[in-house]
Design a protein around this motif. Structure first.
Motif, mmCIF file in Angstrom:
data_model
loop_
_atom_site.group_PDB
_atom_site.id
_atom_site.type_symbol
_atom_site.label_atom_id
_atom_site.label_comp_id
_atom_site.label_asym_id
_atom_site.label_seq_id
_atom_site.Cartn_x
_atom_site.Cartn_y
_atom_site.Cartn_z
ATOM 1 N N UNK A 104 13.590 -5.775 24.341
ATOM 2 C CA UNK A 104 13.533 -5.486 22.720
ATOM 3 C C UNK A 104 14.357 -4.329 22.470
ATOM 4 N N UNK A 105 15.345 -4.678 21.625
ATOM 5 C CA UNK A 105 16.123 -3.485 20.893
ATOM 6 C C UNK A 105 15.220 -2.944 19.970
ATOM 7 N N UNK A 106 15.113 -1.573 19.802
ATOM 8 C CA UNK A 106 14.140 -0.790 18.798
ATOM 9 C C UNK A 106 14.739 -0.265 17.624
ATOM 10 N N UNK A 107 16.020 -0.681 17.606
ATOM 11 C CA UNK A 107 16.716 -0.167 16.239
ATOM 12 C C UNK A 107 17.595 0.971 16.254
ATOM 13 N N UNK A 115 22.643 2.285 22.616
ATOM 14 C CA UNK A 115 21.300 1.629 22.148
ATOM 15 C C UNK A 115 20.318 1.576 22.904
ATOM 16 N N UNK A 116 18.911 1.494 22.384
ATOM 17 C CA UNK A 116 17.677 1.831 23.093
ATOM 18 C C UNK A 116 17.031 0.331 22.915
ATOM 19 N N UNK A 117 16.420 0.262 24.013
ATOM 20 C CA UNK A 117 15.458 -1.014 24.200
ATOM 21 C C UNK A 117 13.911 -0.887 24.980
ATOM 22 N N UNK A 118 13.211 -1.521 24.754
ATOM 23 C CA UNK A 118 11.850 -1.249 25.474
ATOM 24 C C UNK A 118 11.818 -2.837 26.286
ATOM 25 N N UNK A 119 11.067 -2.622 27.221
ATOM 26 C CA UNK A 119 10.611 -4.032 28.036
ATOM 27 C C UNK A 119 9.361 -4.345 27.543
ATOM 28 N N UNK A 172 5.875 -11.978 20.774
ATOM 29 C CA UNK A 172 4.687 -11.489 20.844
ATOM 30 C C UNK A 172 4.100 -10.904 22.365
ATOM 31 N N UNK A 173 5.380 -10.255 22.794
ATOM 32 C CA UNK A 173 5.290 -9.451 24.076
ATOM 33 C C UNK A 173 4.302 -8.300 23.790
ATOM 34 N N UNK A 174 3.846 -7.605 25.088
ATOM 35 C CA UNK A 174 3.192 -6.413 25.311
ATOM 36 C C UNK A 174 3.923 -5.326 25.695
ATOM 37 N N UNK A 175 4.283 -4.239 24.906
ATOM 38 C CA UNK A 175 5.145 -3.315 25.237
ATOM 39 C C UNK A 175 4.805 -2.616 26.548
#
Length: 194
Positions: free
Chosen positions: A82-85, A102-106, A113-116
């Motif tokens: 998910x890109x964090x903007x 660009x930064x993203x988190x899994x 509705x995923x869990x970071x």
């Protein structure tokens, strides 16, 4: 990258700047130029959970580097990126904008509705305006290569400074030593006079 693997010398540390990642690795990949040594592999981001990158991507410490083709939806079997903007410009030493990061988190589970998790990714993209050089080959626009740096975030040292009593955490060896000192003090206090 193909089947060729590069044996790096002992003590080699891969620690490039953002500019070096763009100019010396991503640029040759996008423009179909040779890159020597060819040490960063091509991976399909959708095939791997971040902890599975070990042994497949170029690793240095807790960071994994690889090329992949850009996809809007970056979904794996167990989660998604998910890109964090947050987007940063990558500027050359001459002051030219040569790329963006660009930064993203899994996130585990299904979007949205995923869990970071603690896994993060920096994704490097070329900036076409930085390469207006006459006679320069045209980039392989069909491929849309990006260079990814994936790492597992750790707790910041700032969090450790927020302890209410201002104490520091001891290693298990220090804790064992301190507990033996405490036991010796207790024995001295309990000893009865003769």
């Amino acid at each position: 990258m193909g089947s060729e693997r590069v044996n790096l010398p002992p003590g080699f540390v891969f620690s490039p700047t953002d500019e070096e990642l763009i100019l010396h690795f991503l640029y040759p990949k996008a423009f179909l130029l040779p890159c020597h040594p060819n040490i960063i592999p091509d991976l399909d981001l959708s095939l791997f959970h971040p902890f599975q990158l070990s042994g497949k991507a170029l690793s240095c410490g807790n960071q994994f580097y690889f090329f992949c083709k850009y996809k809007k939806r970056r979904v794996t079997e167990s989660g998604y990126w998910k890109e964090i903007g947050v987007t940063e410009s990558v500027v050359s030493a001459e002051g030219k904008k040569v790329g963006i990061k660009k930064y993203s988190v899994f996130k585990n589970g299904e979007a949205p509705h995923g869990t970071e998790t603690s896994w993060a990714m920096q994704e490097y993209h070329l900036c076409s305006s930085g390469f207006n050089i006459q006679g320069s080959p045209k980039p392989d626009h069909k491929s849309k290569w990006v260079l990814c740096r994936v790492y597992e975030k750790t707790m910041d040292s700032e969090d450790d400074d927020d302890d209410e009593d201002g104490s520091t955490e001891l290693s298990w060896m220090d804790e064992m030593y301190m507990s033996t000192l405490d036991e010796e003090e207790e024995e001295e206090e309990i000893s009865f006079p003769n």
